[in-house]
Write a protein that holds these residues in place. Structure first.
Motif, PDB file in Angstrom:
ATOM      1  N   THR A  37       0.932  -1.044  -0.002  1.00 47.78           N
ATOM      2  CA  THR A  37      -0.026   0.001   0.073  1.00 47.78           C
ATOM      3  C   THR A  37       1.059   1.257  -0.121  1.00 47.78           C
ATOM      4  O   THR A  37       2.079   1.169   0.435  1.00 47.78           O
ATOM      5  CB  THR A  37      -0.850   0.030   1.255  1.00 47.78           C
ATOM      6  N   VAL A  38       0.340   2.134  -0.431  1.00 48.97           N
ATOM      7  CA  VAL A  38       1.180   3.543  -0.867  1.00 48.97           C
ATOM      8  C   VAL A  38       0.045   4.776  -0.313  1.00 48.97           C
ATOM      9  O   VAL A  38      -0.948   4.768  -0.570  1.00 48.97           O
ATOM     10  CB  VAL A  38       1.567   3.579  -2.224  1.00 48.97           C
ATOM     11  N   ALA A  39       0.758   5.535   0.623  1.00 52.67           N
ATOM     12  CA  ALA A  39       0.143   7.007   0.979  1.00 52.67           C
ATOM     13  C   ALA A  39       1.028   8.138   0.931  1.00 52.67           C
ATOM     14  O   ALA A  39       2.366   7.798   0.854  1.00 52.67           O
ATOM     15  CB  ALA A  39      -0.305   6.413   2.372  1.00 52.67           C
ATOM     16  N   VAL A  40       0.551   9.311   0.808  1.00 48.40           N
ATOM     17  CA  VAL A  40       1.149  10.505   0.801  1.00 48.40           C
ATOM     18  C   VAL A  40       0.498  11.437   1.605  1.00 48.40           C
ATOM     19  O   VAL A  40      -0.741  11.225   2.126  1.00 48.40           O
ATOM     20  CB  VAL A  40       1.206  10.960  -0.528  1.00 48.40           C
ATOM     21  N   GLY A  41       1.476  12.352   2.188  1.00 45.60           N
ATOM     22  CA  GLY A  41       0.838  13.387   2.939  1.00 45.60           C
ATOM     23  C   GLY A  41       0.432  14.388   2.236  1.00 45.60           C
ATOM     24  O   GLY A  41      -0.650  15.121   2.678  1.00 45.60           O
ATOM     25  N   THR A  42       0.723  14.810   1.157  1.00 42.27           N
ATOM     26  CA  THR A  42       0.329  15.577   0.273  1.00 42.27           C
ATOM     27  C   THR A  42      -0.068  14.997  -1.248  1.00 42.27           C
ATOM     28  O   THR A  42       0.946  14.407  -1.777  1.00 42.27           O
ATOM     29  CB  THR A  42       1.274  16.841  -0.091  1.00 42.27           C
ATOM     30  N   ALA A  43      -1.133  15.114  -1.597  1.00 44.92           N
ATOM     31  CA  ALA A  43      -1.617  14.534  -2.818  1.00 44.92           C
ATOM     32  C   ALA A  43      -0.810  15.246  -4.144  1.00 44.92           C
ATOM     33  O   ALA A  43      -0.630  16.172  -4.139  1.00 44.92           O
ATOM     34  CB  ALA A  43      -3.167  14.457  -2.923  1.00 44.92           C
ATOM     35  N   PRO A  44      -0.785  14.370  -5.067  1.00 42.33           N
ATOM     36  CA  PRO A  44      -0.184  14.723  -6.345  1.00 42.33           C
ATOM     37  C   PRO A  44      -1.274  15.742  -7.117  1.00 42.33           C
ATOM     38  O   PRO A  44      -2.499  15.372  -6.946  1.00 42.33           O
ATOM     39  CB  PRO A  44       0.300  13.717  -7.127  1.00 42.33           C
ATOM     40  N   ALA A  45      -1.010  16.692  -7.840  1.00 40.14           N
ATOM     41  CA  ALA A  45      -1.797  17.581  -8.500  1.00 40.14           C
ATOM     42  C   ALA A  45      -1.563  17.241  -9.948  1.00 40.14           C
ATOM     43  O   ALA A  45      -0.278  17.571 -10.232  1.00 40.14           O
ATOM     44  CB  ALA A  45      -1.927  19.049  -8.098  1.00 40.14           C
ATOM     45  N   GLY A  46      -2.667  17.347 -10.806  1.00 39.37           N
ATOM     46  CA  GLY A  46      -2.414  17.581 -12.289  1.00 39.37           C
ATOM     47  C   GLY A  46      -2.265  16.386 -12.950  1.00 39.37           C
ATOM     48  O   GLY A  46      -2.897  16.125 -14.182  1.00 39.37           O
ATOM     49  N   SER A  47      -1.627  15.414 -12.473  1.00 43.73           N
ATOM     50  CA  SER A  47      -1.531  13.810 -12.892  1.00 43.73           C
ATOM     51  C   SER A  47      -1.006  12.964 -11.563  1.00 43.73           C
ATOM     52  O   SER A  47      -0.746  13.509 -10.667  1.00 43.73           O
ATOM     53  CB  SER A  47      -0.434  14.114 -14.256  1.00 43.73           C
ATOM     54  N   ALA A  48      -0.910  11.677 -12.143  1.00 41.14           N
ATOM     55  CA  ALA A  48      -0.707  10.852 -11.187  1.00 41.14           C
ATOM     56  C   ALA A  48       0.689  10.844 -10.557  1.00 41.14           C
ATOM     57  O   ALA A  48       1.791  11.330 -11.286  1.00 41.14           O
ATOM     58  CB  ALA A  48      -0.866   9.206 -11.817  1.00 41.14           C
ATOM     59  N   LEU A  49       1.067  10.165  -9.437  1.00 41.57           N
ATOM     60  CA  LEU A  49       2.430   9.920  -8.690  1.00 41.57           C
ATOM     61  C   LEU A  49       2.459   8.439  -8.889  1.00 41.57           C
ATOM     62  O   LEU A  49       1.473   7.692  -8.337  1.00 41.57           O
ATOM     63  CB  LEU A  49       2.456  10.392  -7.583  1.00 41.57           C
TER      64      LEU A  49
END
Length: 143
Positions: A37-49
C-alpha cells in the motif's frame, strides 16, 4: 504448523517526490510480499504519482507497481504476475522507485508499506515434506 504474523516493512520518501526518488531497504526475513500500500501526506496535482517496488536493484525484478491518481492520498499496488517475483530471501534489497510525479504539485511524504508473509514455505502452498513432519520417528502414518 502455525503461520508467523506478517512483517510490515515501511519505505519512506520524506518531502517532495521526484523522478529521482529511490528508497532502498533490506529485508530482515525470508518471505513473500503479499501486498503493498502507498500513501502520501500531500496528494499529487495535475497527474498521477507512480512507481514500482523492485528486487535487488532499481532496475531489478518488479514486485509491484503503484499509482496515486491526481488528488488521491493512497493506493494499493498491483502485484506482479511473474512467477517468483514476490519471493524474498533474508537480506534481499528492495527498491521503491518513483517513476512519475504530479504535473502541478508533486506528491510528498510518501510511504509504501510492504506486507511480507514469513511462512516457512515460499510457494504459498503450506505443504511440508513428510520427512520433516516425522522427524526421526519411524512409526508415523503416511497417507
Amino acid at each position: 504448523m502455525s503461520a508467523s504474523a506478517p512483517l510490515l516493512l515501511p519505505m519512506t520518501v520524506t518531502g517532495a517526490c521526484a523522478t529521482t526518488s529511490t528508497v532502498v531497504a533490506r529485508t530482515p526475513v525470508a518471505g513473500r510480499v503479499r501486498g503493498i500500500t502507498v500513501a502520501v501526506g500531500t496528494a499529487p496535482a495535475g497527474s498521477a504519482l507512480s512507481g514500482t517496488v523492485r528486487k535487488a536493484t532499481a532496475a531489478g525484478t518488479v514486485i509491484g507497481t503503484w499509482s496515486l491518481a491526481a488528488a488521491a492520498t493512497s493506493a494499493v499496488a498491483t502485484m506482479s504476475s511473474t512467477d517468483g517475483a514476490d519471493e524474498l530471501a533474508a537480506d534481499d534489497l528492495i527498491h521503491l522507485v518513483v517513476a512519475a510525479v504530479g504535473s502541478g504539485t508533486a506528491g510528498s511524504n510518501l510511504t509504501a508499506l510492504l506486507q511480507i508473509d514469513q511462512s516457512a514455505d515460499q510457494d504459498g502452498s503450506d505443504v511440508v515434506a513428510v520427512a520433516t513432519l516425522r522427524g526421526s520417528h519411524p512409526g508415523g502414518v503416511v497417507s
